[in-house]
Write a protein that holds these residues in place. Structure first.
Motif, PDB file in Angstrom:
ATOM      1  N   GLU A 156      -0.419   9.548  11.053  1.00  0.00           N
ATOM      2  CA  GLU A 156      -0.156  10.002  12.411  1.00  0.00           C
ATOM      3  C   GLU A 156       1.001   9.164  12.927  1.00  0.00           C
ATOM      4  N   THR A 157       2.042   9.835  13.406  1.00  0.00           N
ATOM      5  CA  THR A 157       3.278   9.124  13.718  1.00  0.00           C
ATOM      6  C   THR A 157       3.809   9.428  15.117  1.00  0.00           C
ATOM      7  N   SER A 158       4.699   8.565  15.559  1.00  0.00           N
ATOM      8  CA  SER A 158       5.536   8.874  16.714  1.00  0.00           C
ATOM      9  C   SER A 158       6.942   8.404  16.388  1.00  0.00           C
ATOM     10  N   ALA A 159       7.856   9.349  16.326  1.00  0.00           N
ATOM     11  CA  ALA A 159       9.257   8.987  16.097  1.00  0.00           C
ATOM     12  C   ALA A 159       9.791   8.304  17.349  1.00  0.00           C
ATOM     13  N   LYS A 160       9.250   8.672  18.496  1.00  0.00           N
ATOM     14  CA  LYS A 160       9.727   8.110  19.763  1.00  0.00           C
ATOM     15  C   LYS A 160       9.334   6.647  19.898  1.00  0.00           C
ATOM     16  N   GLU A 161       8.057   6.356  19.667  1.00  0.00           N
ATOM     17  CA  GLU A 161       7.558   4.983  19.836  1.00  0.00           C
ATOM     18  C   GLU A 161       7.602   4.182  18.540  1.00  0.00           C
ATOM     19  N   ASP A 162       8.139   4.755  17.508  1.00  0.00           N
ATOM     20  CA  ASP A 162       8.203   4.109  16.197  1.00  0.00           C
ATOM     21  C   ASP A 162       6.820   3.665  15.702  1.00  0.00           C
ATOM     22  N   ILE A 163       5.881   4.597  15.754  1.00  0.00           N
ATOM     23  CA  ILE A 163       4.529   4.298  15.267  1.00  0.00           C
ATOM     24  C   ILE A 163       4.372   4.877  13.862  1.00  0.00           C
ATOM     25  N   ASN A 164       4.036   4.024  12.925  1.00  0.00           N
ATOM     26  CA  ASN A 164       3.710   4.434  11.546  1.00  0.00           C
ATOM     27  C   ASN A 164       4.875   5.033  10.757  1.00  0.00           C
ATOM     28  N   VAL A 165       6.082   4.957  11.273  1.00  0.00           N
ATOM     29  CA  VAL A 165       7.207   5.608  10.590  1.00  0.00           C
ATOM     30  C   VAL A 165       7.544   4.869   9.282  1.00  0.00           C
ATOM     31  N   ASP A 166       7.663   3.538   9.361  1.00  0.00           N
ATOM     32  CA  ASP A 166       7.949   2.765   8.145  1.00  0.00           C
ATOM     33  C   ASP A 166       6.826   2.921   7.120  1.00  0.00           C
ATOM     34  N   ALA A 167       5.604   2.835   7.604  1.00  0.00           N
ATOM     35  CA  ALA A 167       4.449   2.929   6.704  1.00  0.00           C
ATOM     36  C   ALA A 167       4.437   4.276   5.989  1.00  0.00           C
ATOM     37  N   ALA A 168       4.730   5.347   6.730  1.00  0.00           N
ATOM     38  CA  ALA A 168       4.723   6.679   6.131  1.00  0.00           C
ATOM     39  C   ALA A 168       5.801   6.798   5.060  1.00  0.00           C
ATOM     40  N   PHE A 169       7.015   6.330   5.364  1.00  0.00           N
ATOM     41  CA  PHE A 169       8.094   6.475   4.386  1.00  0.00           C
ATOM     42  C   PHE A 169       7.898   5.544   3.180  1.00  0.00           C
ATOM     43  N   LEU A 170       7.250   4.410   3.389  1.00  0.00           N
ATOM     44  CA  LEU A 170       6.947   3.552   2.242  1.00  0.00           C
ATOM     45  C   LEU A 170       5.969   4.257   1.307  1.00  0.00           C
ATOM     46  N   CYS A 171       4.981   4.900   1.894  1.00  0.00           N
ATOM     47  CA  CYS A 171       4.020   5.664   1.097  1.00  0.00           C
ATOM     48  C   CYS A 171       4.726   6.811   0.369  1.00  0.00           C
ATOM     49  N   ILE A 172       5.656   7.447   1.073  1.00  0.00           N
ATOM     50  CA  ILE A 172       6.432   8.539   0.480  1.00  0.00           C
ATOM     51  C   ILE A 172       7.196   8.028  -0.747  1.00  0.00           C
ATOM     52  N   ALA A 173       7.858   6.879  -0.590  1.00  0.00           N
ATOM     53  CA  ALA A 173       8.644   6.313  -1.689  1.00  0.00           C
ATOM     54  C   ALA A 173       7.749   5.950  -2.873  1.00  0.00           C
ATOM     55  N   LYS A 174       6.614   5.333  -2.568  1.00  0.00           N
ATOM     56  CA  LYS A 174       5.707   4.916  -3.653  1.00  0.00           C
ATOM     57  C   LYS A 174       5.136   6.110  -4.392  1.00  0.00           C
ATOM     58  N   THR A 175       4.783   7.140  -3.643  1.00  0.00           N
ATOM     59  CA  THR A 175       4.206   8.330  -4.263  1.00  0.00           C
ATOM     60  C   THR A 175       5.243   9.024  -5.141  1.00  0.00           C
ATOM     61  N   ALA A 176       6.474   9.112  -4.625  1.00  0.00           N
ATOM     62  CA  ALA A 176       7.536   9.762  -5.396  1.00  0.00           C
ATOM     63  C   ALA A 176       7.854   8.955  -6.651  1.00  0.00           C
ATOM     64  N   LEU A 177       7.844   7.640  -6.507  1.00  0.00           N
ATOM     65  CA  LEU A 177       8.147   6.762  -7.639  1.00  0.00           C
ATOM     66  C   LEU A 177       7.089   6.906  -8.732  1.00  0.00           C
ATOM     67  N   ALA A 178       5.841   6.946  -8.325  1.00  0.00           N
ATOM     68  CA  ALA A 178       4.752   7.092  -9.289  1.00  0.00           C
ATOM     69  C   ALA A 178       4.911   8.399 -10.052  1.00  0.00           C
ATOM     70  N   ASN A 179       5.282   9.445  -9.345  1.00  0.00           N
ATOM     71  CA  ASN A 179       5.456  10.754  -9.984  1.00  0.00           C
ATOM     72  C   ASN A 179       6.653  10.739 -10.924  1.00  0.00           C
ATOM     73  N   GLU A 180       7.708  10.043 -10.517  1.00  0.00           N
ATOM     74  CA  GLU A 180       8.908   9.938 -11.343  1.00  0.00           C
ATOM     75  C   GLU A 180       8.608   9.263 -12.666  1.00  0.00           C
ATOM     76  N   ARG A 181       7.816   8.178 -12.607  1.00  0.00           N
ATOM     77  CA  ARG A 181       7.460   7.467 -13.837  1.00  0.00           C
ATOM     78  C   ARG A 181       6.737   8.372 -14.798  1.00  0.00           C
ATOM     79  N   GLU A 182       5.826   9.161 -14.274  1.00  0.00           N
ATOM     80  CA  GLU A 182       5.080  10.075 -15.142  1.00  0.00           C
ATOM     81  C   GLU A 182       6.018  11.076 -15.791  1.00  0.00           C
ATOM     82  N   GLN A 183       6.986  11.559 -15.005  1.00  0.00           N
ATOM     83  CA  GLN A 183       7.952  12.517 -15.556  1.00  0.00           C
ATOM     84  C   GLN A 183       8.781  11.879 -16.654  1.00  0.00           C
ATOM     85  N   ASP A 184       9.215  10.606 -16.435  1.00  0.00           N
ATOM     86  CA  ASP A 184       9.990   9.878 -17.443  1.00  0.00           C
ATOM     87  C   ASP A 184       9.246   9.887 -18.765  1.00  0.00           C
TER      88      ASP A 184
END
Ligand code: GDP
Ligand code: MG
Length: 205
Positions: A156-184
């Motif tokens: 749950e985020t707020s772009a206005k108040e900067d709530i959870n934005v970093d946390a969400a994108f870090l999770c996004i990066a980690k999830t994408a990275l994990a998937n990339e490794r499997e593809q490799d």
């Protein structure tokens, strides 16, 4: 000697017009928020560098230029995505109801190798509005939807108040990275498989 490989991850952000996709990206990458509504213009994507464990990662985050209103985003937008971020506005029921369409549209257009395990993340944005009083989609409803899609992570985020934005994108990066490794690992044995997918699609821009 230390040699570090830089990994490029393509992330695409989907959801109804007005839910705050561009604002979330601006907050994450530029630490800025604007109240003004303007259709996205300029670059197709923004990049952000981050380090995850011992890996240098470049997130390439693709935004729509307002064409989401017509659901005509084009094949280049979807091609090669490593993670799909779905965004809705917790104050607008319709933006939640259309999530199924965005989810299905992504799978249809991006056509990932394994649709069941392809990484998606859901963001419920604008939780700041009216101190939460105008909210129409409960956290439980959103989490139930995520569970029905194979435990999609939810923030749950707020772009206005900067709530959870970093946390969400870090999770996004980690999830994408994990998937990339499997593809490799998967592609190591069968390099020819890549050429076939490359040849489909239209222009190579
Ligand atoms: P997009 O069409 O999904 O890219 O949405 P925009 O990022 O352009 O945002 C649409 C409108 O909602 C703009 O007026 C933003 O200022 C506003 N907005 C975006 N995120 C938030 C938020 O978290 N809280 C509030 N209060 N307004 C937001
Ligand atoms: Mg936008």
């Amino acid at each position: 000697m230390s040699m570090r490989r830089r990994t490029l991850l393509k992330v695409i952000v989907l959801g109804d017009s007005g839910v705050g996709k561009t604002s979330l990206m601006n907050q994450y990458v530029h630490k800025k928020f604007s109240q003004q509504y303007k259709a996205t213009i300029g670059a197709d994507f923004v990049t952000k560098e981050l380090q995850i464990d011992d890996r240098l990662v470049t997130l390439q985050i693709w935004d729509t230029a307002g064409q989401e209103r017509f659901q005509s985003l084009g094949v280049a937008f979807y091609r090669g995505a490593d993670c799909c971020v779905l965004v809705y506005d917790v104050n607008v029921m319709k933006s939640f109801d259309t999530l199924d369409n965005w989810h299905d549209e992504f799978l249809k257009q991006a056509n990932p190798a394994d649709p069941r395990t392809f990484p998606f993340i859901l963001l419920g944005n604008k939780i700041d509005i009216d101190g939460g009083n105008s909210r129409v989609v409960s956290e439980k409803k959103a989490k139930d939807w995520c569970a029905s899609k194979g435990n999609m992570p939810y923030f749950e985020t707020s772009a206005k108040e900067d709530i959870n934005v970093d946390a969400a994108f870090l999770c996004i990066a980690k999830t994408a990275l994990a998937n990339e490794r499997e593809q490799d690992i998967y592609f190591q044995g069968i390099p020819e498989a890549v050429t076939e997918t490359e040849q489909r699609g239209g222009c190579a821009c």
